[in-house]
Write an enzyme that holds these catalytic residues in place. Structure first.
Site, short mmCIF file in Angstrom:
data_model
loop_
_atom_site.label_atom_id
_atom_site.label_comp_id
_atom_site.label_asym_id
_atom_site.label_seq_id
_atom_site.Cartn_x
_atom_site.Cartn_y
_atom_site.Cartn_z
N HIS A 65 0.85 -1.18 0.00
CA HIS A 65 0.00 0.00 0.00
C HIS A 65 0.88 1.23 0.00
O HIS A 65 1.95 1.23 0.60
CB HIS A 65 -0.93 0.01 1.22
CG HIS A 65 -2.04 1.01 1.11
ND1 HIS A 65 -1.87 2.33 1.49
CD2 HIS A 65 -3.31 0.90 0.65
CE1 HIS A 65 -3.01 2.98 1.28
NE2 HIS A 65 -3.89 2.15 0.76
N GLU A 73 -7.74 -4.98 -0.59
CA GLU A 73 -8.28 -5.71 -1.74
C GLU A 73 -8.24 -7.22 -1.57
O GLU A 73 -9.05 -7.93 -2.15
CB GLU A 73 -7.50 -5.32 -3.01
CG GLU A 73 -7.87 -3.97 -3.59
CD GLU A 73 -7.22 -2.82 -2.84
OE1 GLU A 73 -6.23 -3.07 -2.11
OE2 GLU A 73 -7.68 -1.68 -2.98
#
Length: 359
Positions: free
Chosen positions: A247, A302
Site C-alpha cells: 500500500h 483488496e
C-alpha cells in the site's frame, strides 16, 4: 523547488473527514476508529457523519436512510432509457456513462449521485445478462437493497451485514487517487457531478480500485497450496505485482483488511476457500519479505475484499463497481469540503526537456 514524485508526502488539503496513519495502521473516520464502528454501524450512519456540515438538512441516520431509499427509486426511472447502451460496456464504464448523464445543476446531487451508482450497477449487470432490472425497495437499507437489486431475491441478514461492513470500511480513505481527483475537479468549480464522474474514472485503474478482481485471478491460477511457493516466487522474480499486497501509505497491515477478513469469516461460506487464501497470504508475505526486504509490503484491503465479494456472488468484473458504491459518499464529502476552501489546486512541474536556444 522540492520535487516529490507522485506527490509523496505532500500535504494538499486540510480535512475533517478521515485520517490515515500508515505507520500505526490506523484509520479514523470523522473522529471514529474503524475498528470501533465496523460491524456495529451501518452505511447510512457513516454517510450522515461524513456529510454533516457539508450537506444541508437533517442528516440523522433514519432520515438519510429514508431519503437515500427514496432517491434510489427516483433514479431508477432515469437510468432505464440509458440501459441498452450502458449494458454493452464493462460495468465500471457503464457507471461512467450513467454518471455523465447527471447534470451539475441537478437538485439533491449528493443523494442522487450516491443512489445512481448502486442502482446503475445492479441494473447494468442484470441487463447484460438479459434479465429485467429490479426496481429499488424504499423499505430497505442501502446494502440490503443493492444485494436484492443485483440478484432479484432478498439477501440474508448475514449477507447484508457482510456487505454493510465492506461498504463502511471502503467509504473514505484520505487523499487516495480517486478522492484527490474529485477534489481537483471540485477546486475548479466544475460542479459536483463532474467531480464524482472524474473520481470514478480514477478508480477504474488497476493500481487503485481495479485490484480486487485480479486477487481472485491469482488465487485461481495458483490453484492449490502446494503450488503457492513456486508461483509466487516466479511472479515476484518477473517483477509482477502481487495483487492484494502493499500500500502506498501503510507500512503495516492495512487495518481495513482485518475488518473485512472478519466479515468474510462471519458470513460462514466456503471455509476451505478462506483457509486457502490465508495460506496464500502467509506465503506471499514470506516471499515479499525475502525478495523485497527494503520494502514493507503487507496485506491490503483488496485481498479479503475479493473473497467477500466472491462469497456474495458479485461478478468478478463488477468488484470495482461495488468499490464505487462504497466510495461515492466519501467523494461527495471531499468535493464539498474542497469547494468550501475555494482554492484552485494547481501544483507545479519541473521542466526536464531540451533547453531553448536564444534567438
Amino acid at each position: 523547488m522540492t520535487f516529490n514524485s507522485g506527490l509523496e508526502g505532500v500535504v494538499a488539503a486540510e480535512t475533517v473527514l478521515s485520517e490515515v496513519d500508515g505507520e500505526a495502521g490506523r484509520l479514523v473516520l470523522r473522529g471514529h476508529r474503524l475498528q470501533d464502528i465496523a460491524g456495529r454501524r451501518g452505511v447510512e450512519w457513516l454517510i450522515a457523519e461524513l456529510w454533516r456540515g457539508f450537506v444541508p438538512g437533517n442528516l440523522s441516520e433514519p432520515s438519510l436512510r429514508r431519503d437515500l431509499a427514496a432517491m434510489r427509486v427516483a433514479v431508477f426511472d432515469d437510468i432505464l432509457p440509458l440501459l441498452p447502451q450502458a449494458a454493452r460496456l464493462a460495468p465500471i464504464e457503464a457507471l461512467r456513462l450513467l454518471l455523465a448523464a447527471v447534470a451539475d445543476d441537478a437538485s439533491d446531487l449528493p443523494l442522487r449521485l450516491t443512489a445512481a451508482v448502486a442502482v446503475g450497477l445492479a441494473a447494468v449487470l442484470r441487463a447484460r445478462d438479459g434479465a429485467a432490472p429490479v426496481r429499488p425497495d424504499a423499505g430497505l437499507g442501502h446494502a440490503a437493497d443493492l444485494l436484492r437489486m443485483l440478484r432479484g431475491v432478498p439477501a440474508t441478514a448475514e449477507e447484508v451485514a457482510a456487505l454493510e461492513t465492506y461498504l463502511l470500511t471502503a467509504m473514505d480513505h484520505g487523499l487516495n487517487a480517486s478522492t484527490f481527483t474529485a477534489r481537483v475537479v471540485a477546486s475548479t468549480a466544475a460542479g459536483l457531478a463532474s467531480s464524482i464522474t472524474a473520481a470514478l474514472c480514477a478508480l477504474k485503474g488497476p493500481l487503485h480500485g481495479g485490484a480486487p478482481g485480479p486477487v481472485i485471478d491469482m488465487l485461481d491460477e495458483i490453484g492449490t497450496p502446494e503450488n503457492a511457493q513456486a508461483w509466487l516466487d516466479a511472479a515476484v522474480m518477473r517483477g509482477d505485482r502481487l495483487m492484494g499486497f502493499g500500500h502506498r501509505v501503510y507500512r503495516v497491515t492495512d487495518p481495513r483488511s482485518d475488518v473485512v477478513k472478519r466479515a468474510v469469516e462471519a458470513l460462514g461460506r466456503d471455509q476451505g476457500r478462506i483457509r486457502f487464501a490465508e495460506h496464500i497470504e502467509r506465503a506471499a508475505l514470506a516471499v515479499l519479505a525475502k525478495r523485497k526486504p527494503a520494502r514493507s509490503l503487507q496485506t491490503n484491503l483488496e485481498f479479503y475484499t475479493a473473497l467477500l465479494l466472491e462469497a456474495l456472488e458479485v461478478p468478478r468484473d463488477a468488484f470495482t463497481g461495488v468499490f464505487a458504491v462504497a466510495r461515492v459518499a466519501g467523494w461527495v464529502a471531499h468535493a464539498l469540503e474542497q469547494g468550501e476552501a475555494a482554492r484552485l489546486i494547481r501544483p507545479q512541474s519541473v521542466y526536464v526537456g531540451p533547453v531553448a536556444e536564444a534567438a
